[in-house]
Design a protein around this motif. Structure first.
Motif, PDB file in Angstrom:
ATOM      1  N   PHE A  22       0.798  -1.224   0.000  1.00 49.93           N
ATOM      2  CA  PHE A  22       0.000   0.000   0.000  1.00 49.93           C
ATOM      3  C   PHE A  22       0.835   1.280   0.000  1.00 49.93           C
ATOM      4  CE2 PHE A  22      -3.193  -3.069   1.219  1.00 49.93           C
ATOM      5  CZ  PHE A  22      -4.228  -2.688   0.380  1.00 49.93           C
ATOM      6  N   VAL A  23       1.749   1.433   0.949  1.00 53.24           N
ATOM      7  CA  VAL A  23       2.500   2.690   0.984  1.00 53.24           C
ATOM      8  C   VAL A  23       3.822   2.597   0.235  1.00 53.24           C
ATOM      9  CG1 VAL A  23       1.410   3.486   3.103  1.00 53.24           C
ATOM     10  CG2 VAL A  23       3.588   2.296   3.234  1.00 53.24           C
ATOM     11  N   GLN A  28       3.333   5.224  -3.867  1.00 50.17           N
ATOM     12  CA  GLN A  28       4.408   5.776  -4.685  1.00 50.17           C
ATOM     13  C   GLN A  28       4.008   5.866  -6.160  1.00 50.17           C
ATOM     14  OE1 GLN A  28       6.948   7.118  -3.034  1.00 50.17           O
ATOM     15  NE2 GLN A  28       5.898   6.354  -1.225  1.00 50.17           N
ATOM     16  N   ARG A  29       3.253   4.891  -6.656  1.00 51.61           N
ATOM     17  CA  ARG A  29       2.803   4.918  -8.058  1.00 51.61           C
ATOM     18  C   ARG A  29       1.769   6.014  -8.285  1.00 51.61           C
ATOM     19  NH1 ARG A  29       6.817   3.083  -8.115  1.00 51.61           N
ATOM     20  NH2 ARG A  29       7.468   0.976  -8.555  1.00 51.61           N
ATOM     21  N   LEU A  30       0.933   6.271  -7.296  1.00 55.94           N
ATOM     22  CA  LEU A  30      -0.078   7.320  -7.430  1.00 55.94           C
ATOM     23  C   LEU A  30       0.546   8.713  -7.424  1.00 55.94           C
ATOM     24  CD1 LEU A  30      -2.988   6.016  -5.187  1.00 55.94           C
ATOM     25  CD2 LEU A  30      -2.907   6.147  -7.680  1.00 55.94           C
ATOM     26  N   GLU A  31       1.764   8.819  -6.929  1.00 55.26           N
ATOM     27  CA  GLU A  31       2.437  10.119  -6.880  1.00 55.26           C
ATOM     28  C   GLU A  31       2.608  10.712  -8.281  1.00 55.26           C
ATOM     29  OE1 GLU A  31       5.989  12.009  -4.197  1.00 55.26           O
ATOM     30  OE2 GLU A  31       6.146   9.921  -4.781  1.00 55.26           O
ATOM     31  N   ARG A  40      -4.229  11.373  -2.466  1.00 53.96           N
ATOM     32  CA  ARG A  40      -3.472  10.132  -2.666  1.00 53.96           C
ATOM     33  C   ARG A  40      -3.519   9.273  -1.409  1.00 53.96           C
ATOM     34  NH1 ARG A  40       1.107  12.788  -4.594  1.00 53.96           N
ATOM     35  NH2 ARG A  40       2.117  12.533  -2.598  1.00 53.96           N
ATOM     36  N   SER A  41      -3.263   9.884  -0.274  1.00 52.53           N
ATOM     37  CA  SER A  41      -3.263   9.147   0.991  1.00 52.53           C
ATOM     38  C   SER A  41      -4.651   8.609   1.330  1.00 52.53           C
ATOM     39  CB  SER A  41      -2.770  10.051   2.126  1.00 52.53           C
ATOM     40  OG  SER A  41      -1.452  10.454   1.888  1.00 52.53           O
ATOM     41  N   SER A  42      -5.688   9.392   1.065  1.00 54.55           N
ATOM     42  CA  SER A  42      -7.062   8.955   1.329  1.00 54.55           C
ATOM     43  C   SER A  42      -7.445   7.783   0.442  1.00 54.55           C
ATOM     44  CB  SER A  42      -8.041  10.102   1.111  1.00 54.55           C
ATOM     45  OG  SER A  42      -7.789  11.132   2.037  1.00 54.55           O
TER      46      SER A  42
END
Length: 109
Positions: A22-23, A28-31, A40-42
């Motif tokens: 997940f993190v 990292q890919r969603l960044e 992104r975190s939500s």
């Protein structure tokens, strides 16, 4: 006790793989796609909570109200670990937080 030691090991291994996915990977890919770190975190926290739905329904067999509380808590842990990863850029911090969360839930059940 021996069962507590086994659970501590299980909590650490589970925390490692879940946080790696997940993190360490998804966040990292969603960044590259989502600039807003709160969004992104939500999203990662929501996916983290959603991953636990089958366990809540079929293994723990919680009531609807208990399930909602669990999902809120899981979302909160996922959000906290995502923010922790973004701030520290170190996967060890979310892994240890996740493992301590799991042990705490186990001890107070």
């Amino acid at each position: 006790s021996e069962s507590l030691g086994g659970f501590l090991l299980l909590a650490l291994v589970t925390a490692f793989w879940e946080e790696l996915l997940f993190v360490g990977y998804i966040l990292q890919r969603l960044e590259a796609v989502i600039a807003d770190e709160w969004l992104r975190s939500s999203l990662v926290a929501g996916l983290f909570a959603f991953l636990h739905v089958p366990s809540l329904l079929f293994v723990q067999k919680v009531t609807f109200a208990q399930g909602i509380v669990y999902l809120i808590l899981l979302f909160t842990v996922g959000l906290g670990n995502s923010i922790l990863m973004l701030r520290t850029r170190n996967l060890a911090a979310p892994i240890l937080t996740h493992a301590l969360w799991g042990v705490t839930v186990y001890l107070f059940r």
